[in-house]
Design an enzyme around this catalytic site. Structure first.
Site, PDB file in Angstrom:
ATOM      1  N   CYS A  49      -3.398  -2.645   5.998  1.00 59.06           N
ATOM      2  CA  CYS A  49      -3.638  -1.343   6.620  1.00 59.06           C
ATOM      3  C   CYS A  49      -5.039  -1.287   7.238  1.00 59.06           C
ATOM      4  O   CYS A  49      -5.284  -0.486   8.135  1.00 59.06           O
ATOM      5  CB  CYS A  49      -3.422  -0.201   5.632  1.00 59.06           C
ATOM      6  N   HIS A  56      -6.234  -5.960   2.736  1.00 57.74           N
ATOM      7  CA  HIS A  56      -5.277  -4.888   2.991  1.00 57.74           C
ATOM      8  C   HIS A  56      -4.877  -4.875   4.460  1.00 57.74           C
ATOM      9  O   HIS A  56      -5.732  -4.705   5.332  1.00 57.74           O
ATOM     10  CB  HIS A  56      -5.886  -3.538   2.599  1.00 57.74           C
ATOM     11  N   CYS A  61       0.848  -1.190   0.000  1.00 52.01           N
ATOM     12  CA  CYS A  61       0.000   0.000   0.000  1.00 52.01           C
ATOM     13  C   CYS A  61       0.886   1.243   0.000  1.00 52.01           C
ATOM     14  O   CYS A  61       1.759   1.384   0.854  1.00 52.01           O
ATOM     15  CB  CYS A  61      -0.881  -0.035   1.249  1.00 52.01           C
ATOM     16  N   GLU A  62       0.672   2.113  -0.962  1.00 47.55           N
ATOM     17  CA  GLU A  62       1.514   3.312  -1.037  1.00 47.55           C
ATOM     18  C   GLU A  62       1.202   4.325   0.052  1.00 47.55           C
ATOM     19  O   GLU A  62       1.984   5.239   0.286  1.00 47.55           O
ATOM     20  CB  GLU A  62       1.426   3.957  -2.421  1.00 47.55           C
ATOM     21  N   HIS A  63       0.086   4.163   0.739  1.00 51.47           N
ATOM     22  CA  HIS A  63      -0.266   5.095   1.809  1.00 51.47           C
ATOM     23  C   HIS A  63       0.390   4.745   3.139  1.00 51.47           C
ATOM     24  O   HIS A  63       0.653   5.633   3.949  1.00 51.47           O
ATOM     25  CB  HIS A  63      -1.789   5.144   2.007  1.00 51.47           C
ATOM     26  N   HIS A  64       0.628   3.445   3.379  1.00 52.77           N
ATOM     27  CA  HIS A  64       1.161   3.018   4.676  1.00 52.77           C
ATOM     28  C   HIS A  64       2.405   2.140   4.574  1.00 52.77           C
ATOM     29  O   HIS A  64       2.991   1.795   5.577  1.00 52.77           O
ATOM     30  CB  HIS A  64       0.085   2.250   5.460  1.00 52.77           C
ATOM     31  N   GLN A  90      -4.733  -0.745  -5.113  1.00 52.08           N
ATOM     32  CA  GLN A  90      -5.391  -1.860  -5.788  1.00 52.08           C
ATOM     33  C   GLN A  90      -6.099  -1.399  -7.053  1.00 52.08           C
ATOM     34  O   GLN A  90      -6.051  -2.070  -8.090  1.00 52.08           O
ATOM     35  CB  GLN A  90      -6.383  -2.530  -4.837  1.00 52.08           C
TER      36      GLN A  90
END
Length: 188
Positions: free
Chosen positions: A150, A148, A78-81, A120
């Site tokens: 996250c 996910h 995940c590019e956010h976390h 995704q």
């Protein structure tokens, strides 16, 4: 894209270990920065890969019916976390003019796109678009189901929740029966 900077990753990991209040020099953590750097090189290897490269080999075959490879396992970050998400991709297309590619190429394209900091939704659409551009099929449908971490480890903390995304191109957009055929195979 540039090469992986192992030394910089190792320095960053040491800083993270210190920032969370642990000692990067204790026995269990001594080699962690090196291990993380090696892992990141592998996990993010798709940054230097174009999924269209996998569709360079095209065969002439008298076939303009559905081709579906389902349950392709994948993982991504995940590019956010920067925590993993993982699941299965289902990739379908209807060749045009007998232009088919090797079945393994569909799985390789999914892997190439997944092995980078990612969303995704982007994996789903990037694979579909690469197939459209490279194979020029009558239609493409990509469905991805993933869990996910996250959502499992932090925040809402809902392990087992599955996210489903789809990308529909060509004939599958307007032909409900063609789309239903793919979906029926996915339920089987």
């Amino acid at each position: 894209m540039s090469q992986i900077n192992y030394e910089q990753i190792e320095q960053a990991v040491r800083l993270i270990i210190e920032a969370i209040g642990d000692d990067p020099n204790r026995e269990g953590l001594l080699d962690t920065p090196k291990r993380v750097a090696k892992m990141y090189a592998e996990v993010f290897s798709g940054l230097n890969e174009d999924p269209k490269e996998h569709f360079q080999t095209i065969f002439g075959e008298d076939h303009e019916e559905l081709v579906l490879v389902k349950d392709i396992p994948f993982f991504s970050m995940c590019e956010h976390h920067l925590v993993p998400f993982f699941g299965k991709a289902h990739v379908a297309y209807i060749p045009k003019g007998g232009r088919v590619t090797g079945l393994s190429k569909l799985a390789r394209a999914v892997e190439a796109v997944a092995r980078r900091p990612q969303l995704q939704e982007r994996i789903t659409s990037t694979v579909a678009d690469a197939m459209v551009e490279s194979l020029e099929p009558l239609g493409v449908m990509v469905v991805i189901e993933a869990e996910h971490m996250c959502m499992t480890m932090r925040g809402v903390k809902k392990p087992g929740a599955s996210t489903v995304t789809s990308a529909v191109r060509g004939i599958f957009v307007d032909d409900a029966s063609a789309r239903a055929e793919v979906l029926s195979f996915l339920k089987a």
